[in-house]
Design an enzyme around this catalytic site. Structure first.
Site, short mmCIF file in Angstrom:
data_model
loop_
_atom_site.label_atom_id
_atom_site.label_comp_id
_atom_site.label_asym_id
_atom_site.label_seq_id
_atom_site.Cartn_x
_atom_site.Cartn_y
_atom_site.Cartn_z
N GLU A 55 38.48 36.49 34.82
CA GLU A 55 38.11 37.73 35.50
C GLU A 55 38.68 37.80 36.93
OE1 GLU A 55 33.91 38.57 35.56
OE2 GLU A 55 34.20 40.42 36.70
N HIS A 66 46.06 48.18 44.13
CA HIS A 66 45.51 49.22 45.02
C HIS A 66 46.07 49.06 46.43
CE1 HIS A 66 41.98 50.99 42.55
NE2 HIS A 66 42.89 50.49 41.73
N GLY A 80 51.48 49.66 52.77
CA GLY A 80 51.86 49.16 51.45
C GLY A 80 51.25 47.81 51.14
N SER A 84 46.12 45.25 53.70
CA SER A 84 45.17 46.05 54.50
C SER A 84 43.86 46.28 53.76
CB SER A 84 45.80 47.40 54.90
OG SER A 84 46.00 48.20 53.75
N HIS A 189 47.69 46.25 31.98
CA HIS A 189 46.48 46.64 31.24
C HIS A 189 46.30 45.83 29.96
CE1 HIS A 189 45.80 50.80 33.36
NE2 HIS A 189 45.59 49.75 34.14
N THR A 209 43.53 41.82 22.92
CA THR A 209 43.87 40.46 23.40
C THR A 209 43.88 40.40 24.92
OG1 THR A 209 46.21 41.08 23.24
CG2 THR A 209 45.27 39.90 21.34
N ASP A 214 50.47 40.40 26.76
CA ASP A 214 51.33 40.68 25.61
C ASP A 214 51.61 42.18 25.49
OD1 ASP A 214 48.96 41.74 24.68
OD2 ASP A 214 48.62 40.19 23.17
C1 HEM Z 1 48.93 54.94 35.96
C2 HEM Z 1 48.41 54.18 36.87
C3 HEM Z 1 47.11 53.47 36.67
C4 HEM Z 1 45.87 53.98 36.45
C5 HEM Z 1 45.48 55.43 36.38
C6 HEM Z 1 44.98 52.86 36.28
C7 HEM Z 1 43.63 52.96 36.04
C8 HEM Z 1 42.78 51.89 35.80
C9 HEM Z 1 41.36 52.01 35.54
C10 HEM Z 1 40.58 53.30 35.46
C11 HEM Z 1 40.90 50.76 35.36
C12 HEM Z 1 39.46 50.34 35.09
C13 HEM Z 1 38.81 49.99 36.40
C14 HEM Z 1 37.35 49.67 36.22
O1 HEM Z 1 36.66 50.41 35.56
O2 HEM Z 1 36.89 48.64 36.72
C15 HEM Z 1 41.99 49.85 35.53
C16 HEM Z 1 41.88 48.48 35.45
C17 HEM Z 1 42.90 47.63 35.78
N1 HEM Z 1 44.17 47.97 36.17
FE1 HEM Z 1 44.96 49.83 36.16
N2 HEM Z 1 45.68 51.70 36.42
C18 HEM Z 1 46.99 52.02 36.65
C19 HEM Z 1 48.02 51.15 36.89
C20 HEM Z 1 47.86 49.79 37.07
C21 HEM Z 1 48.88 48.90 37.57
C22 HEM Z 1 50.28 49.34 38.00
C23 HEM Z 1 48.33 47.66 37.60
C24 HEM Z 1 48.96 46.37 38.07
C25 HEM Z 1 50.23 46.11 38.06
C26 HEM Z 1 46.98 47.77 37.10
C27 HEM Z 1 46.12 46.72 36.95
C28 HEM Z 1 44.83 46.83 36.47
C29 HEM Z 1 43.99 45.69 36.22
C30 HEM Z 1 44.37 44.22 36.36
C31 HEM Z 1 42.76 46.19 35.81
C32 HEM Z 1 41.53 45.38 35.37
C33 HEM Z 1 40.59 45.12 36.50
C34 HEM Z 1 39.43 44.25 36.04
O3 HEM Z 1 39.46 43.71 34.93
O4 HEM Z 1 38.49 44.10 36.82
N3 HEM Z 1 46.74 49.07 36.81
N4 HEM Z 1 43.14 50.57 35.79
#
Ligand code: HEM
Length: 348
Positions: A55, A66, A80, A84, A189, A209, A214
């Site tokens: 996690e 972010h 960027g 920050s 994701h 998974t 993957d």
């Molecule tokens: C189209 C752009 C993106 C959108 C709209 C988006 C949206 C989201 C949302 C809604 C979640 C769930 C957050 C939660 O409920 O806790 C999430 C989780 C996550 N996103 Fe994205 N995301 C995007 C792009 C990215 C990118 C570019 C990365 C990294 C390179 C990323 C990495 C992650 C990770 C690692 C999680 C899991 C966080 C956790 O398990 O606590 N996301 N994202």
């Protein structure tokens, strides 16, 4: 940390010469400045990423994403990938898109205090090290040398799952990330989980998974959606193919939009292509707003991830007939279906 500098000249193409250094832990690095990262690497491995792809890995990666988006090529909204989001946590975690990141900032704060790096170097190094704990991940690059953040980013710079594809691609273009890179970055994701979109099923992953970096995310987001796994439709959530698995509206639409559908489908079942494209796109993301000419390449400090051992598949009960195909010109690779009834996906 540096024991001695050995002048091991490496002749590179173009006849330039660089010198390697052997650090006090016996590791050889291309630049002596990178030796100072090994104590931080060990601390992260022992005290934060103590099991593969856990996690904290997901949350640090989320935090780094972010942070990176707090930038615009037009200037004026943030520095960027400068850390920050940590330096000015008291401001940036009040932004609606960052409120869930208070916890992970609390986890990393003691580690930051034990080492002498800028918050930006800490965060983007930790994200790279975290990714590298996930089987199947590419080995991320890491550049060292982000100055300490001088100002908080503005609110509203991170795309929402309910945003249009046009808005999402425009926001990424504003940090110099193109549509192909956006699709590749969404490989993140494959190791992600949801806590806020549908809060009644906290930790619900986006594919079957979540412990493996993957291509299942690319396959499973193309399967026809039939149900809401939690308490019904939430903002930013669309129908999922599987109980226990959340599907984000943004992933769904990017997989089907004419600008990105073929880029998405090309990554279905293609681990090597996903790895190389993610690696390149993540390199860009981790230096948004930074002067890379003043940074040192310390990629050789990042551990080499374990390979993925399970071939790509259709989850139980699904075949290519369940794929919603928005790019007929790209052939799906042959994928076998796991035996048994359709699963209820466990929370990550
Ligand atoms: C189209 C752009 C993106 C959108 C709209 C988006 C949206 C989201 C949302 C809604 C979640 C769930 C957050 C939660 O409920 O806790 C999430 C989780 C996550 N996103 Fe994205 N995301 C995007 C792009 C990215 C990118 C570019 C990365 C990294 C390179 C990323 C990495 C992650 C990770 C690692 C999680 C899991 C966080 C956790 O398990 O606590 N996301 N994202």
């Amino acid at each position: 940390m540096l024991m001695k500098i050995k002048t091991l000249p490496f002749l590179l193409a173009g006849f330039s010469t660089v010198f390697a250094a052997i650090c006090s832990n016996g590791k050889t690095v291309g630049n002596a400045a990178c030796c100072q990262l090994f104590p931080l690497l060990a601390d992260l491995q022992e005290n934060l990423f103590d099991s593969p792809c856990n996690e904290p890995v997901r949350e640090v990666l989320h935090l780094a994403f972010h942070d990176a988006m707090g930038f615009s090529i037009r200037g004026g909204v943030g520095g960027g990938s400068d850390g920050s989001i940590i330096t000015f946590a008291s401001i940036e975690t009040t932004f609606p898109e960052n409120t869930a990141l208070v916890g992970v900032i609390g986890w990393v704060t003691p580690l930051i205090a034990r080492h002498n790096f800028s918050d930006g170097d800490f965060l983007h190094f930790a994200a790279a090290v975290g990714i590298a704990t996930c089987p199947g991940a590419p080995r991320p690059n890491f550049l060292l040398g982000r100055p300490q953040a001088r100002a908080p980013a503005e609110s509203g710079l991170v795309p929402n799952a309910s945003d249009s594809v046009t808005a999402i691609l425009a926001r990424f273009a504003d940090v110099n990330i193109n549509p192909s890179e956006v699709v590749a970055l969404l490989a993140a994701h494959s190791v992600a989980a949801d806590y806020d979109t549908d809060p009644v099923i906290p930790g619900a992953p986006f594919d079957t998974t979540p412990g493996i970096f993957d291509t299942q995310i690319f396959t499973e987001v193309l399967l026809r959606g039939v149900l809401f796994p939690g308490n019904g439709s939430n903002v930013g959530e669309v129908l999922s193919p599987l109980r226990g698995e959340v599907r984000l509206q943004s992933d769904f639409e990017i997989a089907r939009d004419s600008r990105t559908a073929c880029l998405w489908k090309e990554l279905v079942g293609n681990q090597a292509r996903m790895q190389s494209q993610f690696k390149a796109a993540f390199s860009s993301l981790s230096v948004t707003g930074q002067n890379t000419a003043a940074m040192v390449d310390c990629s050789d400090v990042i551990p080499i991830p374990a390979p993925v051992t399970v071939p790509p598949f259709f989850p139980q009960g699904f075949t290519s007939a369940d794929i919603e195909d928005f790019c007929p010109s790209v052939q799906l690779p042959p994928l076998s279906t796991l035996p048994g009834p359709a699963p209820i996906v466990d929370s990550a």
